[in-house]
Design a protein around this motif. Structure first.
Motif, PDB file in Angstrom:
ATOM      1  N   ARG A  34      90.910   7.370 -78.866  1.00 42.73           N
ATOM      2  CA  ARG A  34      90.779   7.664 -80.295  1.00 42.73           C
ATOM      3  C   ARG A  34      91.144   9.118 -80.569  1.00 42.73           C
ATOM      4  O   ARG A  34      90.993   9.975 -79.700  1.00 42.73           O
ATOM      5  N   ALA A  35      91.605   9.362 -81.787  1.00 33.61           N
ATOM      6  CA  ALA A  35      91.927  10.724 -82.189  1.00 33.61           C
ATOM      7  C   ALA A  35      90.683  11.601 -82.143  1.00 33.61           C
ATOM      8  O   ALA A  35      89.571  11.150 -82.435  1.00 33.61           O
ATOM      9  N   LYS A  36      90.896  12.881 -81.783  1.00 34.07           N
ATOM     10  CA  LYS A  36      89.773  13.807 -81.623  1.00 34.07           C
ATOM     11  C   LYS A  36      90.054  15.097 -82.393  1.00 34.07           C
ATOM     12  O   LYS A  36      91.202  15.405 -82.733  1.00 34.07           O
ATOM     13  N   PRO A  37      89.012  15.873 -82.654  1.00 29.15           N
ATOM     14  CA  PRO A  37      89.193  17.072 -83.474  1.00 29.15           C
ATOM     15  C   PRO A  37      90.148  18.086 -82.850  1.00 29.15           C
ATOM     16  O   PRO A  37      90.232  18.224 -81.627  1.00 29.15           O
ATOM     17  N   CYS A  38      90.849  18.804 -83.712  1.00 24.36           N
ATOM     18  CA  CYS A  38      91.750  19.872 -83.294  1.00 24.36           C
ATOM     19  C   CYS A  38      91.853  20.856 -84.454  1.00 24.36           C
ATOM     20  O   CYS A  38      91.309  20.635 -85.534  1.00 24.36           O
ATOM     21  N   THR A  39      92.554  21.939 -84.219  1.00 20.34           N
ATOM     22  CA  THR A  39      92.815  22.898 -85.292  1.00 20.34           C
ATOM     23  C   THR A  39      94.288  22.846 -85.661  1.00 20.34           C
ATOM     24  O   THR A  39      95.157  22.639 -84.799  1.00 20.34           O
ATOM     25  N   VAL A  40      94.575  23.036 -86.957  1.00 21.41           N
ATOM     26  CA  VAL A  40      95.946  23.026 -87.450  1.00 21.41           C
ATOM     27  C   VAL A  40      96.162  24.295 -88.250  1.00 21.41           C
ATOM     28  O   VAL A  40      95.401  24.596 -89.179  1.00 21.41           O
ATOM     29  N   ASN A  41      97.207  25.029 -87.879  1.00 23.36           N
ATOM     30  CA  ASN A  41      97.524  26.279 -88.591  1.00 23.36           C
ATOM     31  C   ASN A  41      99.012  26.327 -88.888  1.00 23.36           C
ATOM     32  O   ASN A  41      99.842  25.917 -88.065  1.00 23.36           O
ATOM     33  N   GLN A  42      99.349  26.841 -90.059  1.00 20.62           N
ATOM     34  CA  GLN A  42     100.741  27.103 -90.378  1.00 20.62           C
ATOM     35  C   GLN A  42     101.003  28.581 -90.124  1.00 20.62           C
ATOM     36  O   GLN A  42     100.496  29.451 -90.828  1.00 20.62           O
ATOM     37  N   ARG A  43     101.806  28.834 -89.093  1.00 22.88           N
ATOM     38  CA  ARG A  43     102.042  30.216 -88.678  1.00 22.88           C
ATOM     39  C   ARG A  43     102.966  30.935 -89.654  1.00 22.88           C
ATOM     40  O   ARG A  43     102.823  32.123 -89.913  1.00 22.88           O
ATOM     41  N   GLU A  44     103.952  30.198 -90.171  1.00 18.49           N
ATOM     42  CA  GLU A  44     104.897  30.719 -91.165  1.00 18.49           C
ATOM     43  C   GLU A  44     105.576  29.511 -91.788  1.00 18.49           C
ATOM     44  O   GLU A  44     105.377  28.383 -91.328  1.00 18.49           O
TER      45      GLU A  44
ATOM     46  N   GLU B 280     106.623  26.203 -89.797  1.00 19.80           N
ATOM     47  CA  GLU B 280     106.123  26.301 -88.423  1.00 19.80           C
ATOM     48  C   GLU B 280     104.624  25.997 -88.415  1.00 19.80           C
ATOM     49  O   GLU B 280     103.853  26.636 -89.148  1.00 19.80           O
ATOM     50  N   TRP B 281     104.191  25.052 -87.611  1.00 16.73           N
ATOM     51  CA  TRP B 281     102.788  24.667 -87.533  1.00 16.73           C
ATOM     52  C   TRP B 281     102.335  24.634 -86.075  1.00 16.73           C
ATOM     53  O   TRP B 281     103.137  24.376 -85.160  1.00 16.73           O
ATOM     54  N   THR B 282     101.067  24.871 -85.852  1.00 19.77           N
ATOM     55  CA  THR B 282     100.468  24.796 -84.524  1.00 19.77           C
ATOM     56  C   THR B 282      99.242  23.889 -84.583  1.00 19.77           C
ATOM     57  O   THR B 282      98.348  24.105 -85.408  1.00 19.77           O
ATOM     58  N   ILE B 283      99.224  22.897 -83.717  1.00 12.16           N
ATOM     59  CA  ILE B 283      98.073  22.009 -83.560  1.00 12.16           C
ATOM     60  C   ILE B 283      97.491  22.320 -82.191  1.00 12.16           C
ATOM     61  O   ILE B 283      98.204  22.254 -81.166  1.00 12.16           O
ATOM     62  N   ALA B 284      96.218  22.687 -82.124  1.00  4.97           N
ATOM     63  CA  ALA B 284      95.639  23.179 -80.876  1.00  4.97           C
ATOM     64  C   ALA B 284      94.346  22.461 -80.548  1.00  4.97           C
ATOM     65  O   ALA B 284      93.572  22.073 -81.430  1.00  4.97           O
ATOM     66  N   SER B 285      94.108  22.321 -79.243  1.00  4.19           N
ATOM     67  CA  SER B 285      92.851  21.773 -78.732  1.00  4.19           C
ATOM     68  C   SER B 285      92.604  22.388 -77.368  1.00  4.19           C
ATOM     69  O   SER B 285      93.365  22.155 -76.430  1.00  4.19           O
ATOM     70  N   GLY B 286      91.563  23.199 -77.261  1.00  5.51           N
ATOM     71  CA  GLY B 286      91.259  23.862 -76.002  1.00  5.51           C
ATOM     72  C   GLY B 286      92.397  24.758 -75.565  1.00  5.51           C
ATOM     73  O   GLY B 286      92.915  25.559 -76.343  1.00  5.51           O
ATOM     74  N   SER B 287      92.820  24.592 -74.313  1.00  3.87           N
ATOM     75  CA  SER B 287      93.863  25.456 -73.759  1.00  3.87           C
ATOM     76  C   SER B 287      95.269  24.974 -74.082  1.00  3.87           C
ATOM     77  O   SER B 287      96.247  25.609 -73.679  1.00  3.87           O
TER      78      SER B 287
END
Length: 742
Positions: A62-72, A75-82
């Motif tokens: 199942r899908a799990k929590p992550c962070t989503v940021n638009q750097r510019e 351009e987007w970054t989806i991150a989880s842990g390392s």
């Protein structure tokens, strides 16, 4: 196959539709919706396109929590842990990172005019066909993609993920496929990619006609659904993959013993005679298989009804076999002969795949003189209907029809075939055969597995099926054997590679036909070498056209087989500990060198040697004469034949007499061994161990056994402790390790 990049629309991600706790969604230049989500640390999913076709439950995570940021902008970054996934919108592309370093990403091979040679992500103008391309470093190997019998490293190959009756192990066709590949990376971490689809996938893995520096896929489905993995090592990739697609369950103890079969025992008396002879000649064994038409009428084949002419009292016949402490396995396939009244009944109920006009689809086998696989022993199969496992009622009917077989004394089903769904068949769930084809064996084996769970004796053991075909997720319904190898040395080598490749694709269990299935009768030497290699696999079976029992090869060969089968049964406590690891990590019992030692370039290309668990290095002899080159990984290794210790990091030129076989114990590890028994029912479940081999001073803990363990003492050092009924043998004159009765 030619890949025309101009035949695809290149995608941009033009606008974000917003984020959620588990990802984000975007509009694309083709009007398709792009959904990006996280399924845990280092696991990211990109899905583009419609979502109207049936979902076959290939993934269970199942899908799990992550962070989503638009750097510019764009351009987007989806991150989880390392781990993180960086997306660029124009053109749509990605960079997969671990601890800030890139481990995988979109294609970097550029055309003169600046755009990439192949689309990073592309869609056919009318939809239904997709492509994606990823960058590869020079010399970077790529592994996985299911049971493939050629080189383990898929670099340079054009591979089709398509379930096929391969009729051997000599081509790119294979019975068990999964569009999941991985690489060891360049030192920053390992990567993996799964194409989540039931459709056919073509992989150009550094294929020079496409791009030798890229890995491109062509996907036949309504959507492109990619799941990307990042981990420190390949073992972490398999762990994440099997968390997502399902862990393999534990297998019953009896299944780790010898299975004996042939094509085929013509009468119950033939099978009973073999059962008696196995015991008389002290050949350890646990399962006897009634294969093919051994139990069913030739005209109708499998229909849950014993051939009354040969089995007037099936329950009694099976009971006689079981008196020899043998489990009984019977053959089936998911097809119903048009000559059987059952065909009419199932067709009227809507339980068969249909034509576009609503009639039962009748599948005809290849009987052309130049290409048919049928002959004197394997006689032609009848025209048949195909069970529609997408119909819940048909699924339940087929499952429950097994009740009478288990009541008669059947213990396990050999669920053969499953590769024959035609493209133009129509399923109950609305899919065409073209999309159902690859997942059909998954549904079929799930049905038989559930039948076994429901109707087998309540003995506390898990269920098992002996299947041939598979797809993504098939590890949930073990096990698969390697189909029908040719009876020669290349058949042996290809069978080993097929098993290792399947293991590198998230499936921990495998077996092959000792001696080969078809062709000339195997020589005694080939038969022994095949058996010796099989001793160290998860499962072991003698099978082929004609006799395959050890005594037919002569007294000397029989004695050698008896010796190695005795060692196989002594290994069962160790194998059960390896199986336990497989069910929690996804690591296979047979581990190819790039999986076991990803950072050791010396051993990487030795593609038929493998680790059996963490402790044993196995170097099968795949040519006549007894010679083999063995690459010893870093560390030190003890030859089980001579007890000689050799340093790792070197290649040995080894020659073994026929009764010997090159196996090495890893220094610092322990090998728990049981008693030599005639069947697994003789194993004392509470006290299975008789001996503990310590290869030098222990460097790794050992647990899971009441009789012996290796653990850290108050001094911080590892110590072996064993009960008085377990003998401890220390190899190499190590000190500081003792036996302590408890």
């Amino acid at each position: 196959m030619f890949l025309d990049p101009a035949a695809y629309l290149r995608l941009d991600a033009v606008e974000s539709f917003g984020t959620t706790s588990t990802g984000a969604s975007f509009a694309t230049s083709t009007g398709d919706l792009l959904e990006v989500s996280c399924y845990g640390e280092g696991v990211f999913r990109l899905r583009i396109g419609p979502n109207t076709r049936p979902n076959y439950g290939l993934i269970v995570g199942r899908a799990k929590p992550c962070t989503v940021n638009q750097r510019e902008p764009g351009e987007w970054t989806i991150a989880s842990g390392s781990a993180s996934l960086e997306l660029s919108g124009a053109p749509l592309s990605f960079r997969l990172k671990l601890n800030g370093a890139q481990v995988f990403g979109s294609i970097t091979d550029c055309h003169f005019r600046g755009f990439t040679r192949l689309p990073a992500v592309g869609r056919a103008p009318r939809g239904g066909l997709w492509t994606a391309a990823f960058a590869l470093n020079s010399g970077e190997p790529v592994y996985g993609l299911g049971e493939k019998f050629g080189p383990l490293d898929k670099r340079g190959q054009l591979i089709h993920s398509q379930v096929e009756d391969a009729l051997g192990v000599n081509t790119g066709l294979s019975y068990k496929n999964t569009p999941f590949a991985w690489g060891v990376g360049d030192g920053s971490g390992a990567w993996g990619v799964l194409v989540h689809t039931p459709g056919m996938v073509t992989h150009g893995v550094g294929h020079p006609d496409w791009s030798h520096r890229s890995y491109a896929v062509v996907v036949d489905d309504e959507a492109l659904d990619l799941i990307l993995f990042a981990a420190a090592a390949p073992a972490g990739i398999l762990d994440a993959y099997t968390q997502l697609t399902g862990r393999a369950p534990r297998v019953p103890r009896f299944s780790l013993g010898l299975w004996v079969s042939r094509a085929y025992y013509r009468t119950p008396g033939d099978a009973l005679g073999v059962a008696a002879k196995l015991r008389q000649r002290k050949i350890p064994c646990d399962v006897l298989t009634l294969d093919g038409r051994a139990a069913w009428k030739t005209e109708t084949r499998f229909n849950f009804q014993w051939d009354a002419d040969r089995f007037p009292d099936a329950k009694g016949a099976l009971a006689e076999i079981r008196k020899h402490h043998l489990k009984v396995c019977v053959w089936e396939y998911p097809y119903v002969s048009t000559q059987d009244p059952l065909f009419r009944d199932l067709a009227q109920s809507g339980y068969l795949l249909q034509t576009a006009h609503g009639a039962p689809y009748v599948f005809g086998w290849d009987t052309a003189p130049g290409t048919t696989p049928f002959g004197d022993v394997l006689t032609p199969l009848p025209e048949s209907g195909l069970i529609d496992f997408t119909n819940p009622r048909a699924f339940a009917w087929w499952r429950d029809a097994h009740a009478s077989l288990f009541a008669d004394g059947v213990d396990v089903i050999k669920s053969d075939f499953g590769e024959q769904v035609p493209d133009d068949a129509v399923a109950h769930n609305g899919d065409w055969g073209r999309r159902l084809h690859n997942v059909y064996p998954l549904l079929y084996n799930r049905c038989v597995f559930e039948a076994t769970q429901k109707f087998k004796p309540n003995d506390g053991e898990p269920a098992i099926v002996w299947s041939r075909a598979g797809w993504t997720g098939s590890q949930r319904f073990p096990i698969g054997w390697g189909g029908d190898p040719q009876s020669d040395w290349e058949g042996l080598a290809a069978s080993i590679r097929g098993g290792l490749s399947w293991g590198m694709s998230g499936n921990p269990y495998y077996s092959s036909d000792i001696g080969g299935f078809y062709g000339a009768q195997p020589t005694a030497e080939l038969y022994v070498r095949w058996l010796q290699a099989a001793v160290f696999g998860s499962h072991i079976r003698m099978h082929g056209i004609g006799e395959r029992e050890p005594w037919i090869f002569g007294t000397e060969t029989e004695a050698i087989c008896r010796k190695w089968l005795a060692f196989r049964y002594r290994l069962i406590p160790y194998l059960e500990s390896v199986v336990a690891i497989a069910t929690t990590t996804g690591l296979p019992v047979m581990r190819a060198m790039p999986l076991a030692f990803p950072d050791d370039p010396l051993v990487r290309n030795f593609e038929t040697q493998f680790m059996c668990g963490d402790t044993l290095l196995v170097a099968p002899i795949v040519r006549a004469g007894g010679a083999v080159e063995i690459a010893l990984p870093q560390g030190a290794w003890f030859d089980l034949n001579t007890r000689v210790r050799s340093s790792g990091g070197q290649v040995l030129r080894y020659r073994a007499k026929l009764d010997q076989f090159p196996v090495f114990g890893r220094e610092g590890c322990a090998l728990p061994l049981g008693r030599a028994v005639q069947h697994t029912g003789e194993i004392d479940a509470a006290n299975p161990l008789e001996l503990l081999w310590l290869f030098g001073s222990p460097a790794h803990p050992l647990d899971g056994f009441a009789q012996a363990r290796i653990a850290r003492g108050d001094d911080g050092a590892l110590h072996a402790n064993a009960e008085a009924n377990v003998k401890v043998e220390i190899w190499g004159g190590a000190t500081g390790t003792a036996q302590h009765p408890r």
